[in-house]
Each structure stands twice: as structure tokens, then as C-alpha cells.
Design an enzyme around this catalytic site. Structure first.
Site, PDB file in Angstrom:
ATOM      1  N   GLU A 199       0.729  -1.238   0.070  1.00 24.97           N
ATOM      2  CA  GLU A 199       0.005  -0.035   0.104  1.00 24.97           C
ATOM      3  C   GLU A 199       0.926   1.353   0.063  1.00 24.97           C
ATOM      4  OE1 GLU A 199      -4.258   0.844   1.984  1.00 24.97           O
ATOM      5  OE2 GLU A 199      -3.265  -1.122   2.546  1.00 24.97           O
ATOM      6  N   GLU A 248      -1.929   0.556  13.458  1.00 29.06           N
ATOM      7  CA  GLU A 248      -3.055   0.888  12.573  1.00 29.06           C
ATOM      8  C   GLU A 248      -4.280   0.556  13.353  1.00 29.06           C
ATOM      9  OE1 GLU A 248      -3.503  -1.375   9.060  1.00 29.06           O
ATOM     10  OE2 GLU A 248      -4.881   0.059   8.349  1.00 29.06           O
TER      11      GLU A 248
HETATM   12  C1  BGC Z   1      -5.216   2.289   4.932  1.00 33.83           C
HETATM   13  C2  BGC Z   1      -5.650   3.410   5.716  1.00 33.83           C
HETATM   14  C3  BGC Z   1      -6.631   4.195   4.829  1.00 33.83           C
HETATM   15  C4  BGC Z   1      -8.044   3.122   4.673  1.00 33.83           C
HETATM   16  C5  BGC Z   1      -9.098   3.706   4.228  1.00 33.83           C
HETATM   17  C6  BGC Z   1      -6.272   1.466   4.486  1.00 33.83           C
HETATM   18  O1  BGC Z   1      -5.989   0.310   3.863  1.00 33.83           O
HETATM   19  O2  BGC Z   1      -4.001   1.849   5.343  1.00 33.83           O
HETATM   20  O3  BGC Z   1      -5.186   4.010   6.538  1.00 33.83           O
HETATM   21  O4  BGC Z   1      -6.987   5.429   5.081  1.00 33.83           O
HETATM   22  O5  BGC Z   1      -7.521   1.963   4.011  1.00 33.83           O
HETATM   23  O6  BGC Z   1     -10.074   2.671   4.096  1.00 33.83           O
END
Ligand code: BGC
Length: 863
Positions: A467, A744
């Protein structure tokens, strides 16, 4: 005491070489002045085009003042000094000089064209071997200056005469390449020599054509080629200039890098090296021709921020042996960068390093990395000693599993042969916090590490899995903390230009910038609250923290277009209550596989943000002197706030979503205005926190607000209970679990020690660390009270059993500081107010006091 002016700063540049502004604004700090001294005038002295000019202005301004000279020409060097006059009528001596140099300001300056290997490749495969490009050139006697202007389709590292050019990495970073491709300027005067020389570049796929995104991702997002664009300009004493530019005269060859990807890591075969390839003595007869690609020079832009660099080296703290016999280095810190190795062994031996953020069952645990291979392979050439570090990748890791190491790994580790090098945008640190609570300090440190790892050219969500993209919501909520900890003014104002470019014609702000293709719900792009609001709230944050009204001017159109879209969407109801929303993303009550399923109604979140953004656009308009717009957006904000209260707030101050985030929004976004209702809402919020056993119950949206909502609402003790809680979920739960970055998910590591089963489980995401700004403002008590900290608010709110806390902030005016301690029922406070600023001191139980620049101490009795 005399007045001392520091060397001026040019725009937001740390290094004003190759700048893109033709009329850069100037700022200076006054590091010493007598008590009571105030600037009443400044004098800018410019050495430009062989003449010295002075420009005197009656003004107390010292931050981002207008350029007084002639607009810069390309390549022009100007030396700038500042003198100031104070209330005493005397002029200071001039500051030390800053010399700036303009980059290539006119597209016509560019004669270089992108060149790369002429090869048949499968564009849909990751197995595209990177190349090297090079050429020889001659330098005459009498050279006075040499500059390399460089960029790439892909990422590059340049070499001149066998020497690395610059210390930046992953340049040119990631922008919306079609419209804005950054170039970097290098002073290479010392690297060239009279006679024969050679210039070359390593190339990698980077963001341009490498794999980006999840579920397999996409390749070639910006193009199929991998090319270098370089223009070396040699200036001689007689005033002549010669240019060596990339064109069809260059040569190319396959690189010893066999494979390279940002997510995957790098495979390198040292037997494939061609010693001396970037020196003039090298014979490139066996090399191939290059092919030329297209780049509109009008899209080449100078950087507004420092590049990505190695800023620290971290040695392993331990070498572990896993149950399978694996050998694992523990660097003791979750960090972002890569491992450099020093190694000896037989030619052809391959050493493999696989990185991970966590261990499970004693082995590195890579599931959270998803499809990021995160593996580097080095094949030895068989020299006595070989040293290697991958070039065009980065990993987010604390652990590295080493296989195939020839020799004694433990002894080599002890000898420093394996070192983690920490990489991020080389921003200047500006904010520090400390307290008497070690766990709180560790939390703060984790926020700093999380920020470092996620400021790798763009503000990213995470640095380790497939990502690493510029999720707008993440930086929207983290913006104030980021702006406290580091000088992000140049970096984020540059990134906001890309936000505006990527915005859709109807005003939709993408989920992530730069935009990459994505599958399922992310395409086509739809507007989403908290993410899209980056267009309004981040420019405002930068203005508030750095005093830069220019960013408001640059972003105003983007910001209003976002709010205009919401106005159309909501219609006369003024409620944004339809469509896809992420809401209070990652509320801890949401199931692992549905992070948007939060306690707080997602449309409540959307309407609250709509109101906040409308209000913010009104404030932007006010600063910019746009009175019609100001009135329009203020009216709109009032209407949305009224609609919000009617829809989501009961007359007794409780809310339809009886959840921490709902109250935090209603209070902190100024939507609930009735004093009685505000009190009731704050009391209910405090009650909810207590009922939850002080465990956090907010996701991305509520987390940056809940502590302020409590402390502003008269519940400071509850705010401390919340931040000092150690049970899951809470900030200090992570610390207790040994976290060295912010996760996260509140429970990325579950209380039973296993990794959260969610497919999205990073151990390095900054969003939930957004509380650090509150720690500075409320625990230590240092906040901006006027743009750029021109007025500082010192309002510490001791509590939670803390016996001391302190914060320092390097502001545009100089360092502001507060340090408090409690001794024998007395609160002692030491304060520093920089010259040019003023402060308001607001101590518990005491009236407000205005403080002039200088050092102050106060003592008050507390409870
Ligand atoms: C990301 C996030 C993001 C989110 C939104 C994730 O996969 O890592 O931090 O804001 O998706 O859906």
C-alpha cells in the site's frame, strides 16, 4: 545586549539550491534582543547580478515577507542578509548570509530528454531488469561551477567519475508525474575534473512503473519506460556554459540489480557489476544504444521540501534463533529503511534478508505485509569485503531474517556488519515533549517514529505492506501533530498541489493522492468525509502552524470546490446522509473485517465534517480578503451546523449516536453552540469514557478530537484517565505490548500476543498517534494562538499524577518552550517566548497574563 539576526530562510527550503520560486519569500529569526525590544523595520540586503541593493520596509513582519529584488533568472545566485531596526531606533548588524540559487525556471532551459535501455520487456511482469545509463564528456580548464539537474521516469541515483552524486534516495519521489515531475539540483563542482569525465545513473522502477497497490496492484501507472533525464551544466571562468544532457549519445547496459520493487525489495548480483562504469576510463563499446522518451519540460518542477535521506543507523540489539533454526536480527525499533551489509564469502553465494515488523511463534511474521515480498537478495562477487545496501526499495521492519550468511553471523553482527539505515524525508525536527511518565514519553516517541516512517516523500498510511500510498484521511487527522513534530510546510504544501491536481472536476477529493488505479469500492472515486476534508483542513493547519497564507491562496480553489460539492450533495437538508462513507474508521468496536462499522453513525461524521470544512473555507476567505466568499461559507457552515444539531443532538445534549466520536465532533467542530447543551454533551462524553473503563472507543475520526473535547469541556481528569489507560484498547496498551511505533489498529497485536486477524494490520500507521498534538498543547501546555505561533498560548493542565512535563517548539520566530513541575503543592513554570512573538499564559486557577519575548518563571499554588 545587542540584536542578533540569524541567517534568513528562503521560502520553506532547508537547502535553497535549485529552488523553483522566482520571487521567494524570506523569513528570519532574531535569536537575541534586549528585553522589550521589538522590530519596527527590516532591511533586506541582496547581492544580485554583481550589485548590492538594500530594501528597507517599515514593518514588524519577519515570516515569509515578500521578495524585494528582481525576479530570479534560472540558475541565478543571490546572497541575502537581513538587518532589523527596533523600537530603540537602532539598526542591528546584518545577519549571516544565505545564498540561494534558482533552478531551471523556464521550460526552455531544458535540452535533456529522458533516455533508457532499448529493450524488449514484458510490461506486465515484475521481472524487468533495471539498467544503467552513461556517457563520457570533456571538461576544459577554468571550470568554476558545475550543476547536475536530474530526474527520472522511475527512480535514479547518479554517479560522476565513480562517485555518488548527492545523498538523496528514491528521487524524484512521488508526485502526479503527468503534471509535475520533480527534478533535483546537485552542486557537482568538486566531482568533475579537467579532461575526461563520465556521468552515469542507476535506474529503478519506483512509483513510475513499479507495482503499486493492493490485491496484486497495478504496474506502469505512469508509463512503460525507465529513463534518466539529466542535464549537467558546466560554467567556466570566461562565462561560457557547456551542457551535457541525456540524449541519444548515451549508452545503456543491464544493471547488477536484477529486480527491484518498492514493495518487493531488491535482488542484486555483484558478479554482474562492471567496475568503473561511471568513470571515463571505462570502455562502453559493449553497451547498447539508448532510446529516447518523452517528457514535457513544462512539467518539471523544483522540490519544495528536502529529499528522502538516511538520517540514522540502528544496529541490531539481538540476534535471535527461531524454532526452525532461522536467524533473526532484532533492531529493537520498528523503523523504515533498509539493511546495509558488509560481507565476505565465496562468489555466487546468495544472502537473503526478509523483513517483518513482528514475530509470531518466534519467527518473522509476514502476513501483515500481504503481497509485499519485502526481501532483499545479494549474490556475492567473491571480493575480500563487499558492502551492499539496496537502492530503490524500502521496508517497514523491526526484524530481519538472514539466510545464507557465509561465516559467523553473530560475530559479524557484533562487528557492525549489518546495520539498519533509517530513511525518510529529511525534515527539520521542530517539536519535543517530555514528562514524568515514561510510558507517555514512549508513546510520544512512537508517534515520532511513526511519522518518520510514513513521511517517505509523500505522507503515507503505512510503510510496510502493498500500500504505502497517500491516504488523505490519514494525513488529515495527523496534520496538526505532523506540523508540531517536524517542519512539514514545504513537503505538505507541495503534496497539496497534487491533491488539487487529482481532484475531480466535480470537486471530489480522492481517497489517496497521487491516485493509483484500484479495484472494487475505490473505483470510481467517490467523495468521503474526513478523507476529502484534507483539502480544507490541511491547508488551514499549515497556515496555523507555519504562518503561511500563501498555502491558503494556493489551495483556496481546491478547498472551496470540495465544499461546493458537499453543498450540492446535501441539498436543502444540509445533511450529507447518502452514499459510501468510511466514517469513524477503525473504531475498536468494529469487527476486524469491517473497520467502517463504527459506533458513530457515518452520516453524522459526514455532516460534521461538512460543517467544519465550510467554516474553514470561510476562515480561509477571511484571511485572503474575499468577503463575499467568507459570508457565503459562514452562512453555509451555520446552516449545516443547525441541521446537524437538529438531526443528531437531543435537546438534553445527548446524541443519536451515544458514542465518544459523536460527542467529540459535536463539541470540537463547534457544532453544538448552546452552553447548556455543550456542558451536557461533555459530561455525557466523560461518562462514556468512564463507563468504558477509560478504554478508547474512537477510530480515525474521533481519536484526534476526544482528548480536547474532554479537556475543553472541563473533564481534564477524564482526559488523563483516557490517555494513561493501559488496558486494551488504549494508547498505552500498545506501549505496554512493547510497541515502538503507533499501530493501525488499537489491537494490531491482540492481548493474547497474536497478530490481529484483519487483512489490514499494520504496526506503523500514524493516524491514532494524532493525540500527540494534544500532549503538547494541553499536558505540556504549548499551542499556537495566532498563525505561525506569533502568539503562543501556554496553558498547561497538569493532571494524571504527572509531576512534570515540558515541550519545546521551534517556531518561525524561534524556540518557544515551557517546562512545568509540581513540588509541594506548587506549580512552577519556566517559559521561553521568542523575539517577535508574544504569549498568553493561562495557569490553572490564575488569570490570563500576556508575556513578552524572553524567559519567564511563575509559581502558583494548586489544589
Ligand atoms: C489504509 C488506511 C486508509 C484506509 C481507508 C487502509 O488500507 O491503510 O489507513 O485510510 O485504508 O479505507
Amino acid at each position: 545586549m545587542s540584536v542578533t539576526v540569524d541567517a534568513p530562510r528562503i521560502e520553506h527550503h532547508r537547502e535553497p539550491l535549485g529552488i523553483g520560486e522566482s520571487a521567494p519569500r524570506l523569513s528570519w529569526r532574531i535569536s537575541a534582543a534586549p528585553d522589550g525590544w521589538q522590530q519596527t523595520a527590516y532591511r533586506i540586503e541582496l547581492e544580485q547580478r554583481g550589485t548590492t541593493s538594500t530594501h528597507e520596509v517599515e514593518s514588524a513582519e519577519q515570516v515569509l515577507v515578500d521578495w524585494p529584488g528582481e525576479p530570479l533568472h534560472s540558475r541565478e545566485q543571490v546572497t541575502v542578509r537581513i538587518a532589523v531596526r527596533g523600537t530603540d531606533g537602532a539598526w542591528s548588524t546584518a545577519s549571516p548570509a544565505t545564498t540561494l540559487e534558482a533552478g531551471l525556471l523556464d521550460p526552455a532551459d531544458w535540452i535533456a530528454r529522458p533516455v533508457g535501455a532499448f529493450r524488449n520487456e514484458n510490461p506486465h511482469s515484475d521481472e524487468r531488469r533495471p539498467s544503467l545509463v552513461r556517457r563520457d564528456f570533456e571538461v576544459r580548464d577554468g571550470l568554476v561551477r558545475a550543476r547536475l539537474y536530474a530526474t527520472a521516469h522511475g527512480v535514479y541515483e547518479a554517479e560522476l567519475n565513480g562517485q555518488r552524486v548527492g545523498d538523496d534516495t528514491l528521487s524524484p519521489g512521488w508526485t502526479v508525474y503527468g503534471q509535475r515531475l520533480r527534478y533535483y539540483t546537485y552542486d557537482v563542482t568538486d566531482l568533475v575534473q579537467p579532461g575526461a569525465n563520465a556521468l552515469g545513473a542507476w535506474l529503478g522502477d519506483g512509483w513510475y512503473r513499479g507495482r503499486l497497490g493492493w490485491r496484486g496492484g497495478f504496474r506502469n501507472v505512469y508509463g512503460y519506460d525507465q529513463s534518466f533525464l539529466g542535464q549537467l551544466e558546466l560554467t567556466y571562468a570566461d562565462g561560457t556554459r557547456e551542457t551535457v544532457a541525456t540524449d541519444l549519445s548515451w549508452r545503456s547496459a543491464p544493471s547488477p540489480i536484477l529486480h527491484s520493487g518498492l514493495y518487493d525489495g531488491e535482488d542484486y548480483d555483484a558478479r554482474e557489476e562492471q567496475p568503473g562504469w561511471s568513470t571515463a576510463a571505462f570502455d562502453d563499446a559493449q553497451w547498447e544504444d539508448v532510446s529516447e522518451r518523452h517528457r514535457d519540460p513544462a512539467t518539471l518542477v523544483a522540490p519544495t521540501a528536502p529529499p528522502v535521506r538516511a538520517t540514522q543507523e540502528v544496529l541490531p540489539v539481538e540476534v535471535l534463533t527461531g524454532p526452525s533454526g532461522s536467524r533473526i536480527l532484532d533492531f529493537g525499533q520498528n523503523l523504515v529503511g533498509r539493511v546495509r551489509i558488509r560481507i565476505s564469502g565465496p562468489a555466487g553465494t546468495t544472502v537473503t534478508l526478509r523483513t517483518a515488523e513482528v514475530l509470531q511463534d518466534g519467527e518473522i511474521y509476514t502476513r501483515p505485509l500481504r503481497a509485499a515480498r519485502s526481501t532483499d537478495n545479494y549474490t556475492l562477487a567473491g571480493r575480500d569485503v563487499e558492502e551492499w545496501e539496496p537502492r530503490f526499495t524500502f521496508h517497514g521492519f523491526r526484524y530481519a531474517e538472514v539466510t545464507g550468511w557465509p561465516g559467523d553471523l553473530d560475530a559479524d553482527v557484533a562487528a557492525g556488519a549489518l546495520v539498519a539505515r533509517v530513511y525518510h524525508t529529511d525534515l527539520e525536527r521542530t517539536g519535543w515533549f517530555a514528562s514524568s511518565d515514561a510510558a507517555l514519553d514512549r508513546l510520544h516517541e512512537n508517534v515520532v517514529w511513526g511519522m518518520r516512517g510514513n513521511f517517505v516523500d509523500i505522507p503515507t498510511d503505512c510503510p510496510q505492506r502493498d500500500e504505502r500510498i497517500g491516504w488523505t484521511g490519514d494525513i488529515q487527522v495527523f496534520g496538526p501533530t505532523a506540523s508540531t513534530l517536524f517542519d512539514v510546510s514545504g513537503m505538505l504544501s507541495g503534496w497539496l498541489r497534487d491533491v488539487a491536481i487529482e481532484q475531480l472536476p466535480d470537486g471530489t477529493v480522492p481517497w489517496y493522492v497521487p491516485v493509483i488505479p484500484a479495484v472494487d469500492k475505490w473505483t470510481p472515486l467517490r467523495p468521503g468525509a474526513a478523507w476529502g476534508d484534507v483539502a480544507t483542513l490541511l491547508p488551514w493547519t499549515l497556515y496555523e502552524r507555519f504562518g503561511d497564507a500563501g498555502v491558503l491562496r494556493a489551495q483556496f480553489d481546491s478547498a472551496r470546490r470540495w465544499v461546493d460539492l458537499l453543498e450540492r450533495r446535501s441539498g436543502p437538508s444540509r445533511l450529507w446522509n447518502t452514499g459510501f462513507q468510511l466514517g469513524d474508521w477503525l473504531d475498536p468496536a468494529a469487527p476486524p473485517d469491517d473497520p467502517a462499522d463504527a459506533l458513530t453513525d457515518r452520516y453524522l461524521v459526514a455532516t460534521a465534517y461538512f460543517a467544519k470544512s465550510a467554516r474553514t473555507v470561510a476562515r480561509m476567505a477571511e484571511v485572503l480578503g474575499l468577503s463575499d466568499e467568507q459570508a457565503h461559507y459562514d452562512r453555509l457552515a451555520d446552516e449545516v451546523a443547525t441541521a446537524f444539531v437538529a438531526e443528531y443532538v437531543h435537546p438534553d445534549g445527548t446524541m443519536t449516536s451515544d458514542a465518544q466520536t459523536a460527542y467529540a465532533l459535536g463539541l470540537q467542530f463547534g457544532l453544538i453552540t448552546d452552553a447548556g447543551m455543550r456542558d451536557a454533551a461533555a459530561t455525557r462524553l466523560a461518562q462514556l469514557v468512564q463507563d468504558a473503563g477509560n478504554r478508547i472507543a474512537t477510530g480515525f475520526v474521533g481519536t484526534p478530537l476526544v482528548s480536547d473535547a474532554l479537556s475543553d469541556g472541563g473533564h481534564v481528569d477524564t482526559a488523563y484517565d483516557l490517555i494513561l489507560e493501559r488496558e486494551c484498547p488504549s494508547w498505552l496498551y500498545q506501549v505496554e505490548q512493547g510497541a515502538t511505533t503507533v499501530w493501525e489498529r488499537w489491537d494490531s497485536l491482540l492481548p493474547d500476543g497474536t497478530v490481529n486477524p484483519g487483512t489490514m494490520t499494520s504496526f506503523n500507521h500514524y493516524a491514532l498517534g494524532a493525540v500527540a498534538d494534544w500532549m503538547h498543547r494541553v499536558i505540556a501546555g504549548l499551542a499556537p494562538d495566532a498563525p505561525g505561533y506569533r502568539r503562543i498560548r501556554f496553558a498547561p493542565r497538569p493532571g494524571g499524577g504527572l509531576t512534570s512535563a515540558s515541550a519545546r517548539q521551534l517556531t518561525a520566530y524561534g524556540e518557544a518552550a515551557i517546562s512545568w513541575r509540581i513540588e509541594g503543592g506548587q506549580l512552577h513554570v519556566d517559559l521561553t517566548v521568542p523575539v517577535g512573538a508574544e504569549a498568553v499564559l493561562d495557569l490553572p486557577g490564575a488569570g490570563e497574563e500576556t508575556l513578552a519575548p524572553g524567559i519567564h518563571s511563575r509559581t502558583v499554588s494548586i489544589g
